[in-house]
Design an enzyme around this catalytic site. Structure first.
Site, short mmCIF file in Angstrom:
data_model
loop_
_atom_site.label_atom_id
_atom_site.label_comp_id
_atom_site.label_asym_id
_atom_site.label_seq_id
_atom_site.Cartn_x
_atom_site.Cartn_y
_atom_site.Cartn_z
N GLY A 242 17.47 3.18 5.45
CA GLY A 242 17.30 1.82 5.70
C GLY A 242 15.60 1.78 5.60
CD GLN A 279 -19.88 -1.58 -9.62
OE1 GLN A 279 -20.52 -1.96 -8.55
NE2 GLN A 279 -20.18 -0.32 -10.51
CD GLU A 364 16.06 -1.37 8.21
OE1 GLU A 364 16.54 -1.25 9.36
OE2 GLU A 364 16.71 -1.78 7.13
#
Length: 381
Positions: A242, A279, A364
Site C-alpha cells: 500500500g 532562468q 498508510e
C-alpha cells in the site's frame, strides 16, 4: 526490469494500457468528480475489466498475478488523471490480496470471484478513533461463539465506508499488543454493521470515507484470514504494498502538475516574454523534474524488493513512501506557485492535485512513522 534501469516490454505495455485508460475514462471527468463529490463506481468497475482490481491476486484466484512494480506503474498512470480514484483502487487491491494470500479456500471462494470483477468492492479497516499510528493498540474485539465471532468496535477514516460491500477488518481476538490481533472479512449487510456520516475532507472527494461501526456482528469463523494472532503481520505486509501504491499515486499526480506547469509557463507571458524563458522558472522546473525522477527510481527499486520478498523490503517501502509523497507534494506546490493566482483557481487542475496529494504523507503510516521504521532498521544492523 531487463536491466537495472529499464522496464521490460511487458511492463511498458501495462503502463501504456493504464495511461490510455486514464486519458479516456478518468482525466476528462476528474474535476467534476472532485467538485460534485461523485463516486465513479462505473469507471472503477471499468478498470476492473482490465484486471486493475486484482493486480497481484494470483491467476489461480482469477487475478492477473503481477508484481508490485507493475502495480506501481498502473497506480502512477491513473493518478495522472485522479489520485483519489487511483488510491481507492489501490486499497481494494490490498484488501483482495490479503484474502488471496492468507485466506483459506472457503473465504477465497466466497469473496474473490466478485472482488476481481469489482462486482463487490473491498475496504481495509485498521485505524480506529483511538489508534492511528499506534495500530497495535486497536480495541475492536472479536469473541469466539461457536462457529462465529461476535465483533464489536469502530474503525475510523475507512475509504469506501458505507459504499463498499466487503470490509477486511483487523480485530482483537487475544492479548493486548500485536500478537492478539486477527483478520476477519465482514460484509456490509451483516446485522450490526452501520456507518458514520461521510467525512468532509480537504481532498479525495471522488471516494467516500466514513466510520465503520460494528455492534455485536456475528461473523462466520470461515471468514478468518490467516490464523488467530496473525492479523497484525498480515496488515503490515499489506501496508508494504500500500505504501508503494500511495507513493506511486504521488508520482503520477506530481508528473501531471509538472507537465501542466511546463505548458503554462510556455504560454504565459510577462514583461514581454514567456515566463518559461526566465532562468528562475527553468531552475524551478529543473529541480521539480530531478526530484521527481529520483523519487520514481527509489519507488521502483522498493517495488522490486517487495515483489522479491527481499529482507530489507519494509525499510525500502518506507523510504520510498516517505520520499515519493513528500516530493510529490513539493512538486505540486511549486507547480501551483508557477501558475500564480491561476493555480489557486478550480478552473485549473493544480489546486485539486495539491489537495489530493496532501493526505498521502498521513495515510498508510505517517511519514514520521516511516522515519521511525527506517531508523529502527538501520540501528538494528
Amino acid at each position: 526490469m531487463t536491466t537495472q534501469f529499464e522496464l521490460t516490454d511487458e511492463q511498458r505495455q501495462i503502463q501504456e494500457m493504464a495511461r490510455q485508460f486514464t486519458a479516456d475514462a478518468i482525466t476528462p471527468h476528474a474535476a467534476e468528480w472532485d467538485e460534485k463529490h461523485i463516486f465513479p463506481r462505473d469507471t472503477i468497475r471499468a478498470a476492473a475489466e482490465l484486471g486493475f482490481a486484482s493486480i497481484y491476486v494470483s491467476e489461480e484466484s482469477g487475478g492477473i498475478g503481477l508484481g508490485r512494480l507493475e502495480s506501481a506503474l498502473i497506480m502512477e498512470a491513473m493518478a495522472y488523471g485522479c489520485p483519489s480514484t487511483s488510491a481507492f483502487i489501490s486499497i481494494h487491491n490490498m484488501a483482495s490480496w490479503m484474502i488471496d494470500r492468507f485466506g483459506g479456500q472457503a473465504v477465497k471462494d466466497k469473496y474473490l470471484p466478485s472482488l476481481v470483477t469489482m462486482e463487490r468492492i473491498a475496504s481495509y479497516c485498521l485505524t480506529e478513533p483511538g489508534s492511528g499510528s499506534d495500530a497495535a493498540a486497536l480495541k475492536t474485539r472479536a469473541v469466539r461463539d461457536g462457529d462465529h465471532y461476535v465483533v464489536t468496535g469502530t474503525k475510523q477514516f475507512i475509504s469506501g465506508g458505507g459504499e463498499n460491500e466487503v470490509y477486511v477488518v483487523m480485530v482483537r481476538t487475544g492479548e493486548e499488543g500485536p500478537k492478539g490481533i486477527s483478520c476477519l472479512v465482514i460484509e456490509k449487510d451483516m446485522p450490526g454493521v452501520s456507518f458514520g456520516a461521510q467525512e468532509r475532507k480537504l481532498g479525495w472527494h471522488s471516494q467516500p470515507t466514513a466510520q465503520v461501526i460494528l455492534e455485536e456482528v456475528r461473523v462466520p469463523v470461515e471468514n478468518l484470514v490467516g490464523a488467530e494472532g496473525e492479523g497484525f503481520r498480515i496488515a503490515m505486509m499489506g501496508l508494504d504494498g500500500g505504501r508503494l501504491n500511495i507513493g506511486a499515486c504521488s508520482l503520477g499526480g506530481a508528473q501531471r502538475c509538472l507537465d501542466e506547469a511546463i505548458r503554462y509557463t510556455k504560454e504565459r507571458r510577462q514583461f514581454g516574454t514567456a515566463i518559461a524563458d526566465f532562468q528562475n522558472t527553468q531552475f524551478t522546473l529543473a529541480d521539480m523534474a530531478t526530484e521527481l525522477e529520483a523519487a520514481r527510481a527509489l519507488l521502483y527499486l522498493a517495488a522490486a524488493k517487495v515483489t522479491a520478498n527481499a529482507p530489507d523490503k519494509t525499510r525500502f517501502a518506507a523510504m520510498a513512501k516517505r520520499f515519493a509523497t513528500d516530493t510529490g507534494s513539493k512538486v505540486v506546490d511549486q507547480a501551483l506557485q508557477l501558475h500564480g493566482g491561476y493555480g489557486y483557481l478550480m478552473d485549473y487542475p493544480i489546486e485539486r492535485f495539491w489537495r489530493d496529494l496532501r493526505v498521502h504523507s498521513i495515510l498508510e503510516g505517517t511519514n514520521q512513522v516511516m522515519r521511525m521504521i527506517i531508523g529502527r532498521e538501520l540501528t538494528r544492523q
